[in-house]
Design a protein around this motif. Sequence first.
Motif, PDB file in Angstrom:
ATOM      1  N   MET A 198       0.866  -1.203   0.000  1.00 34.34           N
ATOM      2  CA  MET A 198       0.000   0.000   0.000  1.00 34.34           C
ATOM      3  C   MET A 198       0.891   1.238   0.000  1.00 34.34           C
ATOM      4  N   SER A 199       0.947   1.932  -1.131  1.00 30.61           N
ATOM      5  CA  SER A 199       1.915   3.018  -1.295  1.00 30.61           C
ATOM      6  C   SER A 199       1.594   4.218  -0.408  1.00 30.61           C
ATOM      7  N   ASP A 200       0.331   4.398  -0.010  1.00 26.00           N
ATOM      8  CA  ASP A 200      -0.003   5.575   0.791  1.00 26.00           C
ATOM      9  C   ASP A 200      -0.183   5.250   2.271  1.00 26.00           C
ATOM     10  N   CYS A 201       0.297   4.099   2.692  1.00 28.24           N
ATOM     11  CA  CYS A 201       0.129   3.694   4.092  1.00 28.24           C
ATOM     12  C   CYS A 201       1.409   3.995   4.869  1.00 28.24           C
ATOM     13  N   LEU A 202       1.258   4.768   5.949  1.00 28.27           N
ATOM     14  CA  LEU A 202       2.403   5.168   6.775  1.00 28.27           C
ATOM     15  C   LEU A 202       3.188   3.959   7.279  1.00 28.27           C
ATOM     16  N   PHE A 203       2.478   2.954   7.788  1.00 25.40           N
ATOM     17  CA  PHE A 203       3.199   1.825   8.376  1.00 25.40           C
ATOM     18  C   PHE A 203       3.822   0.940   7.297  1.00 25.40           C
ATOM     19  N   CYS A 204       3.201   0.847   6.115  1.00 26.86           N
ATOM     20  CA  CYS A 204       3.870   0.134   5.012  1.00 26.86           C
ATOM     21  C   CYS A 204       5.168   0.853   4.634  1.00 26.86           C
ATOM     22  N   LYS A 205       5.175   2.185   4.739  1.00 29.71           N
ATOM     23  CA  LYS A 205       6.402   2.940   4.447  1.00 29.71           C
ATOM     24  C   LYS A 205       7.473   2.670   5.503  1.00 29.71           C
TER      25      LYS A 205
END
Length: 113
Positions: A1-8
């Motif tokens: 998920m490109s817009d997910c803080l925790f995925c980042k």
Amino acid sequence: MSDCLFCKIIAGDIPAEKLYDDDDVIAFRDISPQAPQHFLVIPKKHIINLSDMTEGDDALVGKMMRVAAQVADEYGIKEGYRTVINNGADSGQLVFHLHMHVLGGRPMGWPPG
Ligand code: AMP
Ligand code: ZN
């Protein structure tokens, strides 16, 4: 998920103070700690919250709990800590990637707010 803080954070695109990291799960310090020890345990798989879980996630979420206990032990709060999973906007969930808060190092009130 490109817009997910925790995925980042998982991808290393946003820094975090990681306390635990394996193929399935990471734990890192909450950026706005609400107790002397406050960390988050998250699955590397993007699951929005408990309502988004499927049966296939049972082992993964079970592992999150075991890792929470292991990290709590390592960081000196084995004698007492609170785990919290906010589920949905009404609960106060702000980041829509499943995470378990682990808070310790001070007495915890009950009921929680
Ligand atoms: P919740 O309200 O249950 O969705 O909790 C989200 C948590 O993520 C809050 O306790 C925030 O302080 C924490 N948080 C937000 N951004 C970061 C970040 N970049 N690193 C670590 N924790 C964060
Ligand atoms: Zn995510």
